[in-house]
Write an enzyme that holds these catalytic residues in place. Structure first.
Site: not given
Length: 365
Positions: A45, A71, A106, A139, A188, A280
């Site tokens: 910007e 703006t 804003q 934008p 596992h 592991h």
């Protein structure tokens, strides 16, 4: 000193202003990720210049002005005057942004995040840059990924704010050869644990980041470690991690041992309940060791993470990756917090980043 003028700033000047903004907003409770997400936008910007008028058209209050190019400029200038603040001033503009947070001004919530949530967020700087772009800047052309690149750059190159010296979490072994994957058999089952074998027995693996040993379990031959700081993960997330290495015997370290990234951390082994020499490995989110959970008996308690999402496999030979989405990363480790060590290596990147900035080519409404 900060730079305030109606001109495009150089990278060195931007860095001075960016560091000031980081220090200021950190002291007001913003996360470093949120600040850098905003800085990635400010760079496009205004080149992070609180004195910059859109298109250098000084005094044209119908166009944009300041760090975030309010703006029309008259909206911000009128507010500053009403507060008795000089409008061409870094602190005044940062006070305005804080006022916007507190008064829900804003910001339009277009990404499922309020402004107050944004400033506390620990999402990646890149993600937050895109959220700030969509919800704050808005934008005409929303497709501006360079703002995310710029946000990551500032996160890496600014000191303080909780993220200086950010390290990439590197996969600890120089090869990947999986002998048992996630949700495998026996210990596992139902876990994200993975077993790895080396090219030889007692094959070495190394610290993935600066870390501290937080638990030692001799009977099961395991050591638990936590990262000393948040790390950049292979999937782009930034977080603390805790992991466990199992099966080396005898265990080489005690609780409290600190390792630097790349230090020898251990070897494959046959300690504990094991069949064959291997390592592991299991990792969870966060920096708190929470013990074992029974799945049935080999998984860390806490929020498990996929190993391939956490640890980048840069310069790792993949022999058997089990079809998982192993990732490399172009992230370069931070400089430890002073922000200077990488300057020479980043000069080319700095120039490219600056050239990408929309500020050099005018602004998109």
């Amino acid at each position: 000193m900060v730079y305030v003028s109606n001109k495009y700033l150089t990278m060195s000047e931007m860095k001075v202003n960016a560091q000031y903004i980081l220090n200021y907003l950190s002291s007001n409770g913003w996360t470093k990720q949120a600040i850098c997400g905003m800085l990635g936008n400010m760079q496009s910007e205004s080149t992070i210049n609180p004195g910059l008028w859109q298109n250098l058209d000084e005094g044209n209050t119908s166009l944009g002005f300041g760090l975030v190019q309010w703006t029309p400029a008259s909206n911000y200038i009128n507010w500053a005057n009403s507060q008795g603040l000089p409008y061409k001033d870094m602190d005044s503009e940062l006070k305005r942004i804080i006022w916007e947070v507190n008064n829900n001004a804003q910001w339009i919530n277009l990404r499922d995040m309020t402004f107050k949530e944004y400033i506390k967020s620990t999402k990646t700087p890149r993600e937050l840059a895109m959220i700030f772009l969509a919800s704050y800047e808005r934008p005409a052309n929303p497709n501006q990924p360079e703002r995310g690149d710029q946000a990551e750059y500032w996160y890496k190159n600014l000191s303080g704010g909780g993220g200086g010296g950010l390290q990439l979490a590197q996969f600890p072994m120089d090869i990947i050869n999986i002998s048992q994957g996630e949700n495998g058999s026996f210990s596992h089952k139902g876990t994200l644990c993975i077993d790895f074998v080396g090219k030889t027995e007692k094959y070495p693996y190394y610290a993935p980041c600066d870390c501290t040993c937080v638990w030692r379990g001799d009977a099961s031959a395991y050591l638990a470690w936590t990262s000393d700081k948040e790390v950049m993960c292979a999937d782009g997330s930034v977080r603390y991690i805790t992991w466990v290495n199992v099966h080396e015997s005898p265990l080489p370290f005690d609780v409290g041992k600190k390792l630097k990234k790349g230090d020898l951390m251990g070897h494959t082994g046959i300690g504990g309940n094991v069949t064959g020499d291997h390592w592991h490995f299991n990792v969870i989110d966060g920096k708190e060791y929470q013990g074992w959970t029974k799945k049935p008996d080999s998984c860390l308690a806490g929020t498990e993470l996929h190993i391939y999402d956490v640890f980048a496999v840069n310069n790792v030979e993949i022999i058997n990756g089990n079809g998982y989405d192993w990732k490399t990363s172009d992230w370069q480790d931070g400089d430890g917090g002073d922000g200077d060590d990488d300057n020479d290596n980043n000069k080319t990147k700095d120039l490219i980043t600056l050239l990408l900035s929309d500020a050099l080519h005018g602004w998109k409404a």
